[in-house]
Design a protein around this motif. Structure first.
Motif, PDB file in Angstrom:
ATOM      1  N   THR A 197       0.821  -1.215   0.000  1.00 33.78           N
ATOM      2  CA  THR A 197       0.000   0.000   0.000  1.00 33.78           C
ATOM      3  C   THR A 197       0.856   1.268   0.000  1.00 33.78           C
ATOM      4  O   THR A 197       1.961   1.301   0.535  1.00 33.78           O
ATOM      5  CB  THR A 197      -0.932   0.016   1.238  1.00 33.78           C
ATOM      6  OG1 THR A 197      -0.140  -0.167   2.417  1.00 33.78           O
ATOM      7  CG2 THR A 197      -1.966  -1.095   1.170  1.00 33.78           C
ATOM      8  N   VAL A 223      -2.333   5.152   3.030  1.00 38.42           N
ATOM      9  CA  VAL A 223      -3.382   4.137   2.902  1.00 38.42           C
ATOM     10  C   VAL A 223      -3.422   3.306   4.193  1.00 38.42           C
ATOM     11  O   VAL A 223      -2.384   3.011   4.783  1.00 38.42           O
ATOM     12  CB  VAL A 223      -3.117   3.221   1.685  1.00 38.42           C
ATOM     13  CG1 VAL A 223      -4.123   2.062   1.628  1.00 38.42           C
ATOM     14  CG2 VAL A 223      -3.149   4.031   0.384  1.00 38.42           C
ATOM     15  N   TYR A 262     -13.024   2.515  -0.325  1.00 35.85           N
ATOM     16  CA  TYR A 262     -12.657   3.917  -0.473  1.00 35.85           C
ATOM     17  C   TYR A 262     -13.785   4.737   0.143  1.00 35.85           C
ATOM     18  O   TYR A 262     -14.936   4.617  -0.245  1.00 35.85           O
ATOM     19  CB  TYR A 262     -12.448   4.318  -1.941  1.00 35.85           C
ATOM     20  CG  TYR A 262     -11.718   5.635  -1.982  1.00 35.85           C
ATOM     21  CD1 TYR A 262     -10.331   5.663  -2.009  1.00 35.85           C
ATOM     22  CD2 TYR A 262     -12.409   6.839  -1.878  1.00 35.85           C
ATOM     23  CE1 TYR A 262      -9.646   6.869  -1.955  1.00 35.85           C
ATOM     24  CE2 TYR A 262     -11.727   8.039  -1.818  1.00 35.85           C
ATOM     25  CZ  TYR A 262     -10.352   8.045  -1.857  1.00 35.85           C
ATOM     26  OH  TYR A 262      -9.666   9.230  -1.786  1.00 35.85           O
ATOM     27  N   ALA A 318      -4.858   9.198  -1.184  1.00 34.61           N
ATOM     28  CA  ALA A 318      -4.542   7.925  -0.527  1.00 34.61           C
ATOM     29  C   ALA A 318      -5.290   7.713   0.785  1.00 34.61           C
ATOM     30  O   ALA A 318      -5.724   6.599   1.085  1.00 34.61           O
ATOM     31  CB  ALA A 318      -3.037   7.841  -0.273  1.00 34.61           C
ATOM     32  N   LEU A 327      -8.412   5.523   1.311  1.00 42.97           N
ATOM     33  CA  LEU A 327      -8.358   4.100   0.950  1.00 42.97           C
ATOM     34  C   LEU A 327      -7.971   3.208   2.142  1.00 42.97           C
ATOM     35  O   LEU A 327      -7.031   3.524   2.877  1.00 42.97           O
ATOM     36  CB  LEU A 327      -7.347   3.910  -0.181  1.00 42.97           C
ATOM     37  CG  LEU A 327      -7.219   2.491  -0.771  1.00 42.97           C
ATOM     38  CD1 LEU A 327      -8.523   2.032  -1.408  1.00 42.97           C
ATOM     39  CD2 LEU A 327      -6.083   2.450  -1.803  1.00 42.97           C
ATOM     40  N   ARG A 364      -7.900   3.767  -6.353  1.00 42.83           N
ATOM     41  CA  ARG A 364      -7.981   5.226  -6.218  1.00 42.83           C
ATOM     42  C   ARG A 364      -8.431   5.892  -7.515  1.00 42.83           C
ATOM     43  O   ARG A 364      -9.113   6.925  -7.482  1.00 42.83           O
ATOM     44  CB  ARG A 364      -6.638   5.778  -5.746  1.00 42.83           C
ATOM     45  CG  ARG A 364      -6.332   5.383  -4.287  1.00 42.83           C
ATOM     46  CD  ARG A 364      -4.894   5.657  -3.898  1.00 42.83           C
ATOM     47  NE  ARG A 364      -4.539   7.052  -4.112  1.00 42.83           N
ATOM     48  CZ  ARG A 364      -3.289   7.520  -4.050  1.00 42.83           C
ATOM     49  NH1 ARG A 364      -2.287   6.691  -3.789  1.00 42.83           N
ATOM     50  NH2 ARG A 364      -3.050   8.795  -4.246  1.00 42.83           N
ATOM     51  N   ALA A 382     -12.145   5.230  -7.740  1.00 47.62           N
ATOM     52  CA  ALA A 382     -12.834   6.149  -6.827  1.00 47.62           C
ATOM     53  C   ALA A 382     -12.890   7.553  -7.430  1.00 47.62           C
ATOM     54  O   ALA A 382     -13.945   8.194  -7.440  1.00 47.62           O
ATOM     55  CB  ALA A 382     -12.141   6.170  -5.469  1.00 47.62           C
ATOM     56  N   GLY A 383     -11.781   8.023  -7.961  1.00 47.22           N
ATOM     57  CA  GLY A 383     -11.738   9.363  -8.561  1.00 47.22           C
ATOM     58  C   GLY A 383     -12.708   9.486  -9.725  1.00 47.22           C
ATOM     59  O   GLY A 383     -13.338  10.546  -9.915  1.00 47.22           O
ATOM     60  N   THR A 389      -6.726  10.347  -9.721  1.00 46.09           N
ATOM     61  CA  THR A 389      -6.415   9.403  -8.650  1.00 46.09           C
ATOM     62  C   THR A 389      -6.877  10.030  -7.334  1.00 46.09           C
ATOM     63  O   THR A 389      -6.346  11.060  -6.920  1.00 46.09           O
ATOM     64  CB  THR A 389      -4.891   9.145  -8.605  1.00 46.09           C
ATOM     65  OG1 THR A 389      -4.465   8.740  -9.910  1.00 46.09           O
ATOM     66  CG2 THR A 389      -4.530   8.071  -7.596  1.00 46.09           C
ATOM     67  N   ALA A 390      -7.867   9.435  -6.694  1.00 43.57           N
ATOM     68  CA  ALA A 390      -8.373   9.994  -5.438  1.00 43.57           C
ATOM     69  C   ALA A 390      -7.281   9.881  -4.359  1.00 43.57           C
ATOM     70  O   ALA A 390      -6.450   8.974  -4.406  1.00 43.57           O
ATOM     71  CB  ALA A 390      -9.643   9.263  -5.004  1.00 43.57           C
ATOM     72  N   TYR A 421     -11.067  -3.832  -0.931  1.00 46.54           N
ATOM     73  CA  TYR A 421     -10.679  -2.480  -0.508  1.00 46.54           C
ATOM     74  C   TYR A 421     -11.931  -1.649  -0.299  1.00 46.54           C
ATOM     75  O   TYR A 421     -12.961  -1.895  -0.928  1.00 46.54           O
ATOM     76  CB  TYR A 421      -9.855  -1.788  -1.603  1.00 46.54           C
ATOM     77  CG  TYR A 421      -8.436  -2.259  -1.739  1.00 46.54           C
ATOM     78  CD1 TYR A 421      -7.404  -1.640  -1.044  1.00 46.54           C
ATOM     79  CD2 TYR A 421      -8.113  -3.302  -2.595  1.00 46.54           C
ATOM     80  CE1 TYR A 421      -6.094  -2.060  -1.188  1.00 46.54           C
ATOM     81  CE2 TYR A 421      -6.806  -3.741  -2.746  1.00 46.54           C
ATOM     82  CZ  TYR A 421      -5.791  -3.104  -2.036  1.00 46.54           C
ATOM     83  OH  TYR A 421      -4.497  -3.515  -2.173  1.00 46.54           O
ATOM     84  N   ASN A 468      -2.569   1.882  -8.226  1.00 44.67           N
ATOM     85  CA  ASN A 468      -3.509   3.015  -8.072  1.00 44.67           C
ATOM     86  C   ASN A 468      -4.923   2.727  -8.587  1.00 44.67           C
ATOM     87  O   ASN A 468      -5.750   3.646  -8.669  1.00 44.67           O
ATOM     88  CB  ASN A 468      -2.989   4.295  -8.763  1.00 44.67           C
ATOM     89  CG  ASN A 468      -1.963   5.036  -7.932  1.00 44.67           C
ATOM     90  OD1 ASN A 468      -1.317   5.955  -8.411  1.00 44.67           O
ATOM     91  ND2 ASN A 468      -1.783   4.632  -6.672  1.00 44.67           N
TER      92      ASN A 468
END
Lengths: 246, 246
Positions: B51, B55, B112, B234, B237, B197, B200-201, B231-232, B110, B194
């Motif tokens: 990670t 994170v 987010y 860290a 996450l 993330r 999520a973004g 990329t949302a 995972y 990534n």
């Protein structure tokens, strides 16, 4: 002059509680300092719930008087620019000049969170109380039911506290589990000193089998702090919010 | 000689990620140091999910070889005595000597987490990403559905990453809301660098109305990182856990 109400959220980890104390960093102290600097006048806030060191808040309430021309609704934005990341005002608005957050009818909600597992969970170590013995959720729920209503909660008040009356009304008291996380959520018209933490400590004893759920009635009847369980640690407690009767 | 598996939880706030790096405090580095001191032999762990900085983990996995006579199941207790409070081993057990947590089939989960409100919530500022524009949960859910299955996720892989194949399978991808907290939960047979993330973004862009849910199909088809969203951060996450096929 107008009276402004703030809804104040904070991570209580780094603070000696709400109430201003010389030589200690407190939520009230930081708010007074930042508001005074922002508004260029001496500001003293009045808090609704004077939370202990380590207790968190999603929605505590504070009021203060000011001569500023900044609209009350905009103050949250301006103040958050100056506040540290662990204190954030969620909302600001104007209230009646005689509104006092401790001297009017309200419903306060608190959550006490327990991380119930063999080992603590690092990412939740600051906002849950780690307890490793298995807890019987159903027993805790049956015990909780016995506390809903208007009672003399003297047994659930820290010894030596001076108050006019120890009678309070609990509107709801739920115990819910999501995997390892057990959440005790309580809503009442007011809470005595350490009351939610003593409730939590007593319900944990019920959950672990040290006490039967039915004993809660006897504990209430005893009107004696020593009849109830221990005061659960502060960092498991979060002030969720307050609703004022209009 | 035996191979031991650890289930490792951590608050990633204070660490430069998993992977040992000279001059930086990392999860792997701390585990190697504390295990070596405990077992009085040079220990090097192999992590399942390396990670990034910030994170968090509820259940990452590491394995290592040791000559110790301490039963594998007891190692968690002994190791937790030495570890700081932000790293806690949840479980330890012996595994096959050739078990490698990155070279065998597994299902990784995972989460987010997004705090979706006007202002950030202090007590959740370290394990949720604060996003102030209102998010359309239903749109995010419709977009998420389009990513479930086996696809080439090249558009959701950090540019310049060298991997044999960018094909991965997502078993489930849910978006749920509890008041201000929106949780994206994804389970798959592996994730590109990534990937969660970037997912999520991109879902946040759908939620805010910047993209339509249907666009997810085009983003997948593009096989180009620039087709997807940002990329949302860290700290939103958390590595939830890993299930290995037996």
């Amino acid at each position: 002059m107008k009276r402004v109400m703030l809804v104040v959220a904070y991570d209580g980890t780094g603070y000696h509680g709400w109430q201003a104390q010389p030589g200690h960093t407190t939520i009230e102290g930081v708010l007074n300092e930042k508001l005074s600097a922002l508004l260029q006048e001496e500001i003293t806030v009045i808090g609704a719930s004077r939370t202990d060191a380590g207790v968190h808040s999603y929605g505590n309430v504070a009021v203060f008087d000011t001569n500023t021309r900044i609209p009350a609704e905009k103050l949250s934005y301006a103040l958050n620019q100056r506040l540290p990341g662990d204190i954030v005002v969620q909302r600001s608005c104007e209230v009646a000049p005689d509104f006092h957050p401790r001297h009017c009818e309200s419903r306060k909600t608190y959550e006490y969170r327990i991380w119930n597992s063999t080992f603590p969970m690092p990412a939740r170590r600051l906002d849950t109380f780690f307890y490793h013995r298995p807890l019987d959720l159903e027993a805790m729920q049956r015990a909780a039911e016995l506390l809903v209503g208007e009672y003399d909660f003297k047994s659930f008040c820290a010894a030596g506290t001076a108050v006019k009356t120890t009678v309070r009304r609990i509107y709801s008291l739920s115990v819910e589990q999501q995997k390892e996380l057990i959440t005790i959520r309580v809503c009442g018209n007011g809470f005595l000193y350490n009351m939610v933490r003593i409730l939590a400590g007593t319900l944990i004893q019920v959950g672990s089998g040290e006490r039967r759920p039915e004993e809660l009635a006897d504990i209430l009847a005893a009107k004696d702090r020593s009849a109830a369980g221990p005061t659960a640690p502060a960092h498991g407690l979060t002030m969720i919010g307050i609703k004022f009767s209009s």
